[in-house]
Write an enzyme that holds these catalytic residues in place. Sequence first.
Site, short mmCIF file in Angstrom:
data_model
loop_
_atom_site.label_atom_id
_atom_site.label_comp_id
_atom_site.label_asym_id
_atom_site.label_seq_id
_atom_site.Cartn_x
_atom_site.Cartn_y
_atom_site.Cartn_z
CD GLN A 91 41.89 35.02 44.40
OE1 GLN A 91 40.99 35.34 43.33
NE2 GLN A 91 42.19 33.67 44.79
CE1 TYR A 131 26.98 40.14 42.40
CE2 TYR A 131 26.19 38.29 40.83
CZ TYR A 131 26.95 38.92 41.55
OH TYR A 131 28.54 38.49 40.95
N GLY A 165 42.77 30.74 36.62
CA GLY A 165 41.54 31.13 37.06
C GLY A 165 40.51 30.69 36.20
CE1 TYR A 174 34.63 33.80 40.34
CE2 TYR A 174 36.21 32.13 39.94
CZ TYR A 174 35.65 33.16 40.61
OH TYR A 174 36.70 34.28 41.15
CD GLU A 197 51.07 33.25 25.01
OE1 GLU A 197 50.65 34.26 25.51
OE2 GLU A 197 50.68 33.06 23.56
CB THR A 230 40.67 42.78 34.23
OG1 THR A 230 39.39 41.97 34.38
CG2 THR A 230 40.26 43.94 33.96
N GLY A 254 48.39 29.42 38.81
CA GLY A 254 47.08 28.61 38.99
C GLY A 254 46.39 29.18 37.67
CB THR A 277 42.43 30.30 24.49
OG1 THR A 277 41.37 31.45 24.56
CG2 THR A 277 42.76 30.17 23.17
#
Length: 326
Positions: A192, A131, A24, A57, A282, A224, A22, A276
């Site tokens: 996950q 937060y 992210g 997000y 890729e 990461t 998938g 990107t």
Amino acid sequence: MNLSTANHHIPLNDGNSIPIIGLGTYSDPRPVPGKTFIAVKTAIDEGYRHIDGAYVYRNEHEVGEAIREKVAEGKVKREEIFYCGKLWSTDHDPEMVRPALERTLQTLKLDYIDLYIIEMPMAFKPGEEFYPKDENGRVIYHKSNLCATWEALEACKDAGLVKSLGVSNFNRRQLEVILNKPGLKYKPVTNQVECHPYFTQTKLLEVSASSMTSFIVAYSPLGTCRNPLWVNVSSPPLLKDELLTSLGKKYNKTQAQIVLRFDIQRGLVVIPKSTTPERIKENFQIFDFSLTKEEMKDIEALNKNVRFVEMLMWSDHPEYPFHDEY
């Protein structure tokens, strides 16, 4: 598993299925407007059918817009897209679960999502702030009941708002709290967690396999970002490893493609993030080669038990998951 670009679904424990790769969509620290929209459209055009996102997000509106545009074009049908959303830590109280999911649906402008997961076992003080902080700038924790949160999620599934339920960043003990819950209606289909050749999560994988409970979905499968707020920046960069470089030369693939192929051959679902276009394409080109058993063992031997995403700022939370070995 005979996987291809056209068919790379694997079955879940509830009768549904999940594409093994998938896109992210996490953006650090905040999304650049329009970038996620283009990334998701690029991914769908390339053949991705699994998009991983979250309300926290701050870009779910772009994910939804991209999915809806591709459906309108006739490129895909809605039922061919697998979207995973996440319940944030301020919404663990049972009465907040359905409103949180409905907020995600409204943001996406979709009727249902395919998978909804508890993003972290740690609860924060409920409210508008992602937060919430005290006068000293420390996040305010909240006591929650994971079983009660899970029951509220089960009700969302029964209401048709979501097809499958899962968790994220749960250790074995926390996963077993759900699995051993009296009257459990639906098992988690996924957990996950961070997983890559430097952190192979072998014991957690064995638990999942032995109990036939949940697939591991690997976030940060390529290492990461190096944001010191979240990440141990002293840890070695995965994609510069000599073994991965040499295997890349052998197969005419990048180090990232070698890592992703290693993961899916282990039976992991991978969700590499990128905005990107070239890298999105890729990362998907991993179905035209396979690693030998010896090469798989060699990559597995790279394990250093290096966790990049440590979340140390919350290590004093009662439900901080990473004090346990796995």
